[in-house]
Scaffold this active site. Structure first.
Site, PDB file in Angstrom:
ATOM      1  CG  ASP A 156       4.321  -3.542   4.884  1.00 45.87           C
ATOM      2  OD1 ASP A 156       4.540  -3.694   3.667  1.00 45.87           O
ATOM      3  OD2 ASP A 156       3.735  -2.549   5.352  1.00 45.87           O
ATOM      4  NE  ARG A 171      -3.743   5.501   5.460  1.00 42.62           N
ATOM      5  CZ  ARG A 171      -2.744   4.807   4.906  1.00 42.62           C
ATOM      6  NH1 ARG A 171      -1.535   4.889   5.419  1.00 42.62           N
ATOM      7  NH2 ARG A 171      -2.958   4.024   3.856  1.00 42.62           N
TER       8      ARG A 171
HETATM    9  C1  S3P Z   1       0.749   1.020   3.114  1.00 42.42           C
HETATM   10  C2  S3P Z   1       0.226   0.075   2.276  1.00 42.42           C
HETATM   11  C3  S3P Z   1       0.983  -1.098   1.799  1.00 42.42           C
HETATM   12  C4  S3P Z   1       2.226  -1.339   2.647  1.00 42.42           C
HETATM   13  C5  S3P Z   1       2.985  -0.079   2.928  1.00 42.42           C
HETATM   14  C6  S3P Z   1       2.111   0.919   3.666  1.00 42.42           C
HETATM   15  C7  S3P Z   1      -0.093   2.174   3.508  1.00 42.42           C
HETATM   16  O1  S3P Z   1       1.395  -0.868   0.463  1.00 42.42           O
HETATM   17  O2  S3P Z   1       3.072  -2.268   1.994  1.00 42.42           O
HETATM   18  O3  S3P Z   1       4.123  -0.348   3.708  1.00 42.42           O
HETATM   19  O4  S3P Z   1       0.261   2.886   4.477  1.00 42.42           O
HETATM   20  O5  S3P Z   1      -1.135   2.376   2.870  1.00 42.42           O
HETATM   21  P1  S3P Z   1       0.450  -1.264  -0.790  1.00 42.42           P
HETATM   22  O6  S3P Z   1      -0.761  -0.463  -0.680  1.00 42.42           O
HETATM   23  O7  S3P Z   1       1.265  -0.909  -1.993  1.00 42.42           O
HETATM   24  O8  S3P Z   1       0.239  -2.744  -0.675  1.00 42.42           O
END
Ligand code: S3P
Length: 439
Positions: A320, A31
């Site tokens: 995660d 981000r």
């Molecule tokens: C993330 C959101 C999660 C996570 C991924 C990183 C993010 O995924 O599993 O490793 O940076 O917004 P989901 O939004 O699909 O749950």
């Protein structure tokens, strides 16, 4: 691109001791590049995660004309081009293994005036993208995917989007963030409601860049025509990387590990809550706010873990960390049950099946269910495990060796570089007996 012939060999037993600083948070690093690029002015980032996933995002913005210096020892300088300053890339944007890059970029690019194509590696090209393309189409975006809704994603630059309200069917920070980024380019207020809280780094960082945002309960709204003003970002260390050593220290005898400057944003601390429910000895020290994110040192010592029924409300807050939490469960006393975690089946691998298969091949009684797992602890044996090229599966089974009765061999580990390139070095410095064999 990764090759898949890096294997880990981890010798059994030992313990983890010492102080370590794991690399920067992956979600926040992505981000910081995205928002820094569309901000006005120069954004200085420190603690950036110099790993393949975040470099995929960084290179995508370079390809769209953003001048980015670094990363050099975690420092990156982004010369923002403003909300309307990105340029058409000359070729498809290759995003490797990174779902976050692909889903967030889909939203950001849907509002541009130029066309883009997003591609990824075989794992990313299997992952579901309809969850972002459908709501983006409702906003008037012109987007094509393969016939089964996967990458490559072709985004037609079609000018301003229509603002919508979207009631998200799944708890996903990637979907939420995708739509908020698209909302910066819509013709009115865009809002999303989430069925359960998910990581809120996009919201916090937009606010940090001075972009107005409304949060009311589970609803988040943005309006167009604001601007992002460049700022300094100190990326905390990634709790998802720290989690491997938290579990390692909890399961191995005579262990005592302190992990410094870890991001403990309450939308990310499910792993701490779950380990504490299991009886882990965890101390949170020196908690402070750093640039809109909570940061602390985490000390964890050998603990006698017990099996638990994992509360479903904690699933998105630890999404995660389940590969390594399954290892904790395998070393506990009593059964652990997880449900409400069907999302694990569409991560970098099918983390329910791949973990159940790996645990079973090491003698643990692990039964995959459609949306979770039931684990009955057993002595972990030595053996071979297939990581399916999934970084977090590879690292989780490396940690399992601390309680195994023989060596564990893990194949296809090159993708550890997508999130934690220094894993082997830090693991060794804390006491894990791990070697890397490249074939
Ligand atoms: C993330 C959101 C999660 C996570 C991924 C990183 C993010 O995924 O599993 O490793 O940076 O917004 P989901 O939004 O699909 O749950």
């Amino acid at each position: 691109m990764n090759n898949n012939n890096v294997n880990f060999r981890v010798f059994p037993g030992g313990n983890l001791q010492g102080v370590a600083r794991v690399p920067g948070d992956k979600s926040i690093s992505h981000r910081s590049i995205m928002l820094g690029s569309i901000a006005e002015g120069v954004t200085h980032i420190t603690g950036f995660l110099d790993a393949e996933d975040c470099l995929a995002t960084l290179n995508a913005f370079r390809a769209m004309g953003v001048e980015i210096e670094g990363p050099k020892q975690g420092e990156v300088i982004v010369h923002g081009v403003g909300l309307h300053g990105l340029k058409a890339p000359n070729e498809p944007l290759y995003l490797g293994n990174s779902g976050t890059s692909m889903r967030l970029l889909s939203g950001l690019l849907a509002g541009q005036s130029f066309d883009t194509v997003l591609t990824g590696d075989p794992s990313l090209s299997r992952r579901p993208m309809k969850r972002v393309t459908e709501p983006l189409r409702q906003m008037g975006a012109v987007i094509k995917t393969s016939h089964n809704g996967t990458a490559p994603i072709r985004v037609r630059g079609s000018g301003p989007l229509e603002s919508i309200h979207y009631d998200m069917p799944i708890a996903s920070a990637q979907v939420k963030s995708c739509l908020l980024l698209a909302g910066l380019y819509a013709d009115g207020e865009t809002s999303v409601t989430e069925p359960a809280p998910t990581r809120d780094h996009t919201e916090r960082m937009l606010e940090g860049f001075g972009y107005p945002l409304r949060r009311e309960g589970n609803r988040i709204s943005v309006c167009p025509n604001g601007k992002l003003i460049a700022t300094d970002i100190d990326v905390p260390c990634d709790i998802s990387s720290a989690a491997f050593f938290m579990v390692g220290a909890a399961i191995a005898e005579h262990s005592d590990v302190t992990l410094l400057h870890v991001g403990v944003n309450p939308t990310r601390t499910g792993v701490i809550e779950i380990l504490r429910l299991m009886g882990a000895n965890i101390e949170i020290i020196n908690q402070q706010m750093v640039g809109g994110e909570q940061v602390a040192d985490i000390r964890i010592r050998t603990s006698h873990l017990k099996g638990v029924q994992i509360p479903e409300r904690l699933v998105p807050l630890a999404i995660d960390e389940f590969p390594v939490l399954f290892i904790a469960a395998a070393c506990a006393v009593g059964e652990t049950r997880l449900s409400g975690a069907g999302e694990l089946r569409v991560k970098e691998s099918d983390r329910i099946q791949v973990m159940a298969d790996g645990l079973q091949s090491l003698g643990v009684h692990a039964i995959a269910t459609p949306d979770g797992m039931v684990i009955q602890p057993r002595q972990i044996k030595g053996g071979k495990v297939d990581s399916h090229g999934d970084h977090r599966i590879a690292m989780a089974f490396a940690i399992a060796a601390l309680r195994a009765s023989g060596p564990i061999y893990i194949n296809d580990c090159a993708n550890v570089n997508t999130s934690f390139p220094s894993f082997v070095n830090i693991a060794r410095s804390l006491g894990l007996n791990i070697t890397v064999c490249a074939e």
